[in-house]
Scaffold this motif. Structure first.
Motif, mmCIF file in Angstrom:
data_model
loop_
_atom_site.group_PDB
_atom_site.id
_atom_site.type_symbol
_atom_site.label_atom_id
_atom_site.label_comp_id
_atom_site.label_asym_id
_atom_site.label_seq_id
_atom_site.Cartn_x
_atom_site.Cartn_y
_atom_site.Cartn_z
ATOM 1 N N MET A 35 0.887 -1.119 -0.097
ATOM 2 C CA MET A 35 0.167 -0.014 -0.024
ATOM 3 C C MET A 35 0.842 1.242 0.099
ATOM 4 N N TYR A 36 0.425 2.280 -0.855
ATOM 5 C CA TYR A 36 1.379 3.343 -0.886
ATOM 6 C C TYR A 36 0.329 4.594 -0.524
ATOM 7 N N GLU A 37 0.868 5.593 0.533
ATOM 8 C CA GLU A 37 -0.077 6.400 1.093
ATOM 9 C C GLU A 37 0.684 7.660 0.831
ATOM 10 N N ARG A 38 0.309 8.541 0.364
ATOM 11 C CA ARG A 38 0.739 10.110 -0.014
ATOM 12 C C ARG A 38 1.133 10.934 1.276
ATOM 13 N N ASN A 39 0.587 10.365 2.279
ATOM 14 C CA ASN A 39 0.866 11.204 3.319
ATOM 15 C C ASN A 39 1.901 10.577 4.343
ATOM 16 N N ASP A 40 2.280 11.037 5.548
ATOM 17 C CA ASP A 40 3.296 10.078 6.311
ATOM 18 C C ASP A 40 2.616 9.391 7.088
ATOM 19 N N PHE A 41 1.196 9.266 7.232
ATOM 20 C CA PHE A 41 0.579 8.172 8.159
ATOM 21 C C PHE A 41 -0.868 7.846 7.510
ATOM 22 N N ALA A 42 -0.875 6.746 7.219
ATOM 23 C CA ALA A 42 -2.091 6.345 6.694
ATOM 24 C C ALA A 42 -3.255 6.267 7.989
ATOM 25 N N GLY A 43 -4.141 7.258 7.863
ATOM 26 C CA GLY A 43 -5.387 7.457 8.912
ATOM 27 C C GLY A 43 -6.602 7.785 8.509
ATOM 28 N N GLU A 44 -7.495 8.028 9.560
ATOM 29 C CA GLU A 44 -8.769 8.298 9.292
ATOM 30 C C GLU A 44 -9.068 9.536 10.460
ATOM 31 N N THR A 45 -9.933 10.279 10.107
ATOM 32 C CA THR A 45 -10.406 11.097 11.213
ATOM 33 C C THR A 45 -11.927 11.403 11.386
ATOM 34 N N GLY A 46 -12.556 11.760 12.342
ATOM 35 C CA GLY A 46 -13.852 12.433 12.336
ATOM 36 C C GLY A 46 -14.915 11.686 12.647
ATOM 37 N N ALA A 47 -15.646 11.154 11.597
ATOM 38 C CA ALA A 47 -17.030 10.747 11.652
ATOM 39 C C ALA A 47 -17.451 9.347 11.902
ATOM 40 N N SER A 48 -18.525 8.907 11.990
ATOM 41 C CA SER A 48 -19.008 7.514 11.975
ATOM 42 C C SER A 48 -19.176 7.008 10.494
ATOM 43 N N ILE A 49 -19.237 5.689 10.491
ATOM 44 C CA ILE A 49 -19.124 5.131 9.128
ATOM 45 C C ILE A 49 -20.164 3.694 9.130
ATOM 46 N N SER A 50 -20.874 3.572 8.241
ATOM 47 C CA SER A 50 -22.018 2.484 8.227
ATOM 48 C C SER A 50 -21.608 1.545 7.472
ATOM 49 N N CYS A 51 -21.868 0.305 8.201
ATOM 50 C CA CYS A 51 -21.397 -0.853 7.588
ATOM 51 C C CYS A 51 -22.532 -1.873 7.505
ATOM 52 N N ARG A 130 2.365 -4.419 3.199
ATOM 53 C CA ARG A 130 3.159 -3.703 3.527
ATOM 54 C C ARG A 130 2.698 -2.109 3.342
ATOM 55 N N LEU A 131 3.060 -1.214 4.018
ATOM 56 C CA LEU A 131 2.703 0.026 4.009
ATOM 57 C C LEU A 131 3.765 0.899 3.892
ATOM 58 N N VAL A 132 3.727 1.663 2.829
ATOM 59 C CA VAL A 132 4.925 2.728 2.330
ATOM 60 C C VAL A 132 4.300 4.159 2.441
ATOM 61 N N VAL A 133 4.610 4.963 3.090
ATOM 62 C CA VAL A 133 4.260 6.445 3.378
ATOM 63 C C VAL A 133 4.934 7.384 2.528
ATOM 64 N N ASN A 134 4.466 8.349 2.630
ATOM 65 C CA ASN A 134 5.000 9.880 1.906
ATOM 66 C C ASN A 134 5.641 9.305 0.336
ATOM 67 N N HIS A 135 4.656 8.608 -0.248
ATOM 68 C CA HIS A 135 4.701 8.062 -1.611
ATOM 69 C C HIS A 135 3.387 8.681 -2.440
ATOM 70 N N LYS A 136 3.519 9.625 -3.327
ATOM 71 C CA LYS A 136 2.329 10.437 -3.818
ATOM 72 C C LYS A 136 2.340 9.798 -5.320
ATOM 73 N N CYS A 137 1.561 9.095 -5.585
ATOM 74 C CA CYS A 137 1.477 8.603 -7.156
ATOM 75 C C CYS A 137 1.466 9.847 -8.204
ATOM 76 N N VAL A 138 2.091 9.762 -9.049
ATOM 77 C CA VAL A 138 2.031 10.998 -10.228
ATOM 78 C C VAL A 138 1.887 10.318 -11.594
ATOM 79 N N ASP A 139 2.204 9.021 -11.773
ATOM 80 C CA ASP A 139 2.224 8.483 -13.191
ATOM 81 C C ASP A 139 2.134 6.985 -13.008
ATOM 82 N N ILE A 140 1.493 6.253 -13.910
ATOM 83 C CA ILE A 140 1.723 4.658 -13.725
ATOM 84 C C ILE A 140 1.829 4.198 -15.288
ATOM 85 N N ASP A 141 2.767 3.706 -15.669
ATOM 86 C CA ASP A 141 2.910 3.015 -17.058
ATOM 87 C C ASP A 141 1.750 1.878 -17.142
#
Length: 427
Positions: A35-51, A130-141
């Motif tokens: 998994m590639y996350e653009r930020n320095d931590f893969a996280g969530e904030t805030g609200a409720s979520i229905s499942c 695996r989780l890799v942080v600080n990786h913002k995707c800009v292109d894909i071949d």
């Protein structure tokens, strides 16, 4: 098409709810996932979520420790009179688990995210993701699966899953330009600590174990959902407050903008006083920008695909956003399983699209209808004559039977057979 299953090295762009679900599903199918996350931590904030059950069933199939997410088990859908607060219409979920095999869970996003991360990266069946942080995707071949990141690094994978949300970079890379319009509605989200409401002697909505609505015939609507279960009941009452854009002062501010209580209360001069008392002590008041997206022409190109909000952004009024992302993830695991995957990544991604796009589009369009007509909401759609309100089209309404009775394994089986060898499964 090749004849042999093989383990793939798959990239998931985005570390949110959908990305983690995809990582779990693909891990369980026998593949390696990064998994590639653009930020320095893969996280969530805030609200409720229905499942609902159609999402919860996959959490159980993947052996997710659901209790770790501290969900409230929902027992009712309650529609209140806008001014008095009296119960107008109730959909009882008392036999829900008996009917559908799984309960209806309400999570807090932070808890759900941590629960899924623990499953994706912890012990259990398959290779931990695996989780890799600080990786913002800009292109894909799209032919080779090589991803370029904004930090100058590249990574090559057999397949790339874009789980990067409503502003998806992967969606743009595969050539989709959204046809979207700003909604006529604005939404502010706010949390009320249950302990604070009790301390002040306010109405104790936590006792109802339900999603509760005020309004819903027209743009203005209040939606309340409890989350974060503890020995004393739900710890948080999560409010979603909808009103016409022209009635508020909130424009296109992002999620990081914190609105005032005055901005939250202004559109509701005649709302049930019991709810207003809650909103006056609410915390963390954040705007939610609502855009109406027309369904995209396709979801997959080359070795890349999109899922979740990247593939089907929708109005929140069917409470199916998370479930649709979880179902997308489940479909990826099934089409890439030893039962169905025969080695051709591009054909398999087209099969995924053929399975998921029709169903997600149905929910997307029903959510748009439910934005201004609560009778269209799954559950309430069973009672189409409540106070004279009706669904727009009785034959086309979205029902709880359609959502919870769906057999994805069978759907994949049928559509896989319909795809002739050597041809794309673009049904």
């Amino acid at each position: 098409m090749a004849n042999a299953w093989r383990q793939l090295d798959i990239a998931v762009i985005g570390g949110g709810i959908g990305g983690l679900a995809a990582a779990i599903s693909l891990r369980r199918a026998g593949h390696q996932v990064t998994m590639y996350e653009r930020n320095d931590f893969a996280g969530e904030t805030g609200a409720s979520i229905s499942c609902a059950a159609n999402g919860t069933r996959w959490l159980h199939e993947w052996d997710v420790n659901v209790a770790e997410g501290r969900p409230v088990i929902l027992r009712k859908l309650i529609n209140h009179d806008w001014k008095s607060g009296d119960w107008d219409n109730v959909y009882d979920l008392g036999d829900y688990e008996e009917r559908w095999g799984h309960v209806y869970n309400m999570f807090h996003r932070v808890d759900m995210h941590q629960m899924l991360m623990n499953t994706a990266m912890g012990e259990g069946e398959g290779v931990p993701a695996r989780l890799v942080v600080n990786h913002k995707c800009v292109d894909i071949d799209l032919a080779t699966g090589t991803i370029s990141f904004d930090n100058g690094r590249t990574a090559k994978h057999d397949a790339v899953v874009g789980a990067d949300g409503v502003g998806s970079a992967v969606r743009k890379i595969i050539g989709i330009v959204p046809d979207k319009t700003i909604s006529t509605s604005t939404c502010l989200h706010a949390n009320v600590p249950t302990a604070r409401a009790r301390e002040l002697g306010l109405e104790d909505y936590s006792l109802n174990s339900g999603i509760e609505y005020w309004g819903g015939q027209g743009i203005s609507k209040i939606v309340l959902s409890p989350c974060k279960i503890s020995e004393n009941g739900p710890e948080v009452l999560s409010y979603y407050c909808f009103f016409p854009r022209e009635k508020g002062t909130i424009g296109d501010e992002g999620w990081n903008y914190e609105a005032t209580v005055e901005e939250l209360l202004a559109p509701y001069p005649d709302l049930d006083e019991k709810v207003l008392a809650h909103l006056r002590v609410s915390e963390d008041i954040r705007p939610w920008r609502l855009w109406v997206h027309k369904p995209y022409e396709y979801w997959a190109r080359g070795r890349a695909c999109i899922m979740g909000d990247a593939a089907h952004p929708m109005m929140p009024d069917q409470s199916q956003g998370a479930c649709m992302a979880i179902e997308d993830a489940a479909a990826l695991g099934i089409v890439f399983s030893k039962k169905h995957f025969r080695g051709d990544v591009e054909d398999t991604l087209k099969l995924y699209e053929a399975v998921r796009k029709p169903r997600a589009t149905r929910v997307q369009e029903a959510s748009k209808r439910a934005r201004e007509n609560i009778t269209e909401r799954i559950g309430f759609s069973s009672n189409t004559t409540h106070k004279g309100y009706r669904v727009a089209d009785e034959k086309n309404k979205l029902t709880i039977e359609e959502m919870n009775g769906y057999d994805m394994h069978e759907d994949v089986k049928v559509k896989a057979k319909a795809a002739l060898p050597g041809e794309r499964a673009s049904l």
